[in-house]
Design an enzyme around this catalytic site. Structure first.
Site, PDB file in Angstrom:
ATOM      1  CD  GLN A 181     -51.608  45.702 -15.865  1.00 53.72           C
ATOM      2  OE1 GLN A 181     -52.260  45.383 -16.866  1.00 53.72           O
ATOM      3  NE2 GLN A 181     -52.107  45.562 -14.638  1.00 53.72           N
ATOM      4  CG  ASN A 235     -50.900  49.594 -12.469  1.00 60.38           C
ATOM      5  OD1 ASN A 235     -49.774  50.081 -12.495  1.00 60.38           O
ATOM      6  ND2 ASN A 235     -51.702  49.731 -11.441  1.00 60.38           N
ATOM      7  CB  ALA A 290     -47.113  40.678 -10.240  1.00 56.34           C
ATOM      8  CB  THR A 291     -48.186  41.095  -4.749  1.00 57.92           C
ATOM      9  OG1 THR A 291     -49.199  41.876  -5.385  1.00 57.92           O
ATOM     10  CG2 THR A 291     -47.868  41.681  -3.385  1.00 57.92           C
ATOM     11  CB  SER A 307     -49.347  38.484 -12.309  1.00 54.55           C
ATOM     12  OG  SER A 307     -50.446  37.979 -11.606  1.00 54.55           O
ATOM     13  CB  CYS A 348     -53.888  46.093  -7.455  1.00 57.15           C
ATOM     14  SG  CYS A 348     -54.050  46.460  -9.197  1.00 57.15           S
ATOM     15  CG  HIS A 353     -54.726  37.800 -11.627  1.00 59.37           C
ATOM     16  ND1 HIS A 353     -55.590  38.837 -11.349  1.00 59.37           N
ATOM     17  CD2 HIS A 353     -53.571  38.097 -11.002  1.00 59.37           C
ATOM     18  CE1 HIS A 353     -54.969  39.712 -10.560  1.00 59.37           C
ATOM     19  NE2 HIS A 353     -53.748  39.279 -10.331  1.00 59.37           N
ATOM     20  CB  THR A 361     -46.775  22.052  -2.190  1.00 58.34           C
ATOM     21  OG1 THR A 361     -46.301  21.332  -1.049  1.00 58.34           O
ATOM     22  CG2 THR A 361     -47.303  21.076  -3.227  1.00 58.34           C
TER      23      THR A 361
HETATM   24  C1  LIG Z   1     -48.090  46.657 -12.501  1.00 50.16           C
HETATM   25  C2  LIG Z   1     -48.565  45.673 -11.490  1.00 50.16           C
HETATM   26  N1  LIG Z   1     -47.701  45.098 -10.649  1.00 50.16           N
HETATM   27  C3  LIG Z   1     -48.087  44.195  -9.739  1.00 50.16           C
HETATM   28  C4  LIG Z   1     -49.404  43.820  -9.603  1.00 50.16           C
HETATM   29  C5  LIG Z   1     -49.790  42.791  -8.583  1.00 50.16           C
HETATM   30  O1  LIG Z   1     -50.097  41.590  -9.211  1.00 50.16           O
HETATM   31  P1  LIG Z   1     -50.783  40.344  -8.444  1.00 50.16           P
HETATM   32  O2  LIG Z   1     -52.233  40.640  -8.408  1.00 50.16           O
HETATM   33  O3  LIG Z   1     -50.441  39.166  -9.311  1.00 50.16           O
HETATM   34  O4  LIG Z   1     -50.171  40.245  -7.114  1.00 50.16           O
HETATM   35  C6  LIG Z   1     -50.356  44.419 -10.451  1.00 50.16           C
HETATM   36  C7  LIG Z   1     -51.796  44.128 -10.329  1.00 50.16           C
HETATM   37  O5  LIG Z   1     -52.441  44.357  -9.409  1.00 50.16           O
HETATM   38  C8  LIG Z   1     -49.926  45.353 -11.413  1.00 50.16           C
HETATM   39  O6  LIG Z   1     -50.791  45.928 -12.254  1.00 50.16           O
END
Ligand SMILES: Cc1ncc(COP(=O)(O)O)c(C=O)c1O
Length: 384
Positions: free
Chosen positions: A180, A152, A74-75, A200, A330, A202, A241
């Site tokens: 989330q 989150n 997600a980042t 995302s 995070c 994980h 890839t």
């Molecule tokens: C709301 C939200 N956005 C983005 C992220 C980033 O996700 P990722 O760890 O897949 O980069 C997170 C988690 O850290 C999150 O809770």
């Protein structure tokens, strides 16, 4: 994880489901070919499997398969959405809520340096964005609005049906960080006019290092400036890839959460409420952060509360058998009180005394019972 450790930090990551791990294994071993190498049969097989996963993910989210862009998480999805839209403009105005994740706040700072103007949309004491607050910040030159679907930290779920009419009165695109929310709240992009949606693997019992950005083409044809160049993968939007095991695992994880969202949410909500009840019985001054637990606009696996008179960080360290989190894990924010808790009106001391809990489909009743007594004992030890 040690068998006596209790993991209540499922907003920061989740256990990769055994079904997911199993689905991925062949792609490390027999089927390791590159799906872009279609000159050979093994490559074409990999491509075929990725195509199926893409179609299945699109079906689950209510969009088209050519709208799914695989990323590393997600980042990256948030960065691609924001930088992808804003790089196509020389200047302009962007709106984001005061409770966005750092992976939305961070890239926008870069565009402030480039001359873009940013407005923060305030939230109420439960973290909710109102249509009125949104209307107040929207401008004729707003190019992008970014709203987190589910917090989150405090679990607040935004009501896009109420917010969308105001956004649609302008030319702005809507980006939603649904990291989330996906797999926890049933929704379909066919019924919600969102332009860009990040998620995302994980966070929903899939693997780390895989995620997606949905780039809608239906109501408006959303165009992005790619941020990573190379072989032109993902329709030119994200070269590199393809992470085949990750993509297969992401699809399996999404299917797992969509299959039994009702059963899991009902079970976990009961456990979450039980944790709150037990903590409150042992610590009468405990204060809940975020929306009331009975409301539907709070994630069913989220709890966040203030432990008066102690630092959340100290409590977490004293009670290491229970994995919980102060602020957003995070964020590499050392000691800074959470901007989300500040945004809902907490003072720095209240924010620092807060801890966040995230339960999952794997959390058990006996874990909650043990966790609550350990936390209460640690709290009493500190305030003595
Ligand atoms: C709301 C939200 N956005 C983005 C992220 C980033 O996700 P990722 O760890 O897949 O980069 C997170 C988690 O850290 C999150 O809770």
């Amino acid at each position: 994880m040690d068998h006596h450790e209790i993991y209540l930090d499922n907003h920061s990551s989740t256990r990769c489901a055994p079904e997911v791990v199993e689905s991925m294994l062949p792609y490390f071993d027999a089927e390791y070919a590159n799906p872009s190498s279609v000159a050979n049969a093994v490559g074409r097989r990999a491509q075929n499997d990725v195509d199926h996963a893409r179609q299945s993910i699109a079906l689950m989210l209510g969009c088209e398969s050519n709208e799914v862009v695989f990323t590393s998480g997600a980042t990256e999805s948030n960065n691609l959405a924001l930088a992808g839209v804003l790089s196509r403009h020389k200047a302009g105005h962007v709106c984001l809520t005061t409770i966005e994740h750092s992976s939305v706040r961070g890239p926008l700072q870069e565009f402030v340096r480039r001359g873009f103007q940013i407005s923060e949309i305030p939230v109420d004491r439960f973290g909710r964005v109102s249509p009125e607050a949104l209307a107040e910040v929207l401008r004729p030159d707003t190019v992008l609005v970014s709203i987190i679907a589910a917090s989150n930290e405090i679990g607040t779920i935004q009501n896009f049906h109420r917010l969308l009419p105001n956004i649609r009165r302008t030319q702005a695109l809507l980006h939603v960080d649904a990291t989330q929310a996906v797999g926890k709240i049933p929704f379909s992009l066919n019924e919600l006019d969102i332009d860009l949606l990040s998620f995302s693997g994980h966070k929903l019992h899939g693997p780390k290092g895989i995620g997606g950005l949905i780039v809608r083409q239906k109501n408006r044809r959303v165009r992005l400036q790619p941020q990573v160049f190379g072989g032109g993968h993902e329709r030119g939007l994200r070269s590199g890839t393809m992470n085949v095991p990750g993509i297969i695992g992401l699809e399996r994880a999404l299917r797992l959460s969509f299959e039994d969202i009702e059963t899991v949410s009902t079970k976990v909500r009961v456990l979450r409420d039980d944790l709150w009840q037990r903590l409150q019985n042992g610590i009468p001054d405990l204060v809940l952060n975020g929306p009331p637990l009975g409301e539907n606009d709070r994630l069913w696996n989220n709890l966040n509360c203030q432990f008066p008179g102690v630092e959340g960080q100290t409590l977490a360290l004293t009670c290491e058998q229970v994995a919980m989190s102060s602020g957003s894990a995070c964020n590499a924010n050392q000691g800074e009180p959470s901007h989300v808790l500040k945004a809902i009106g907490l003072n720095p001391d209240q924010a620092r005394s807060s801890l966040r809990f995230g339960l999952s489909r794997y959390t058990t009743a006996s874990e909650i019972e043990t966790a609550a007594s350990l936390i209460i004992a640690a709290y009493r030890k500190i305030i003595k």
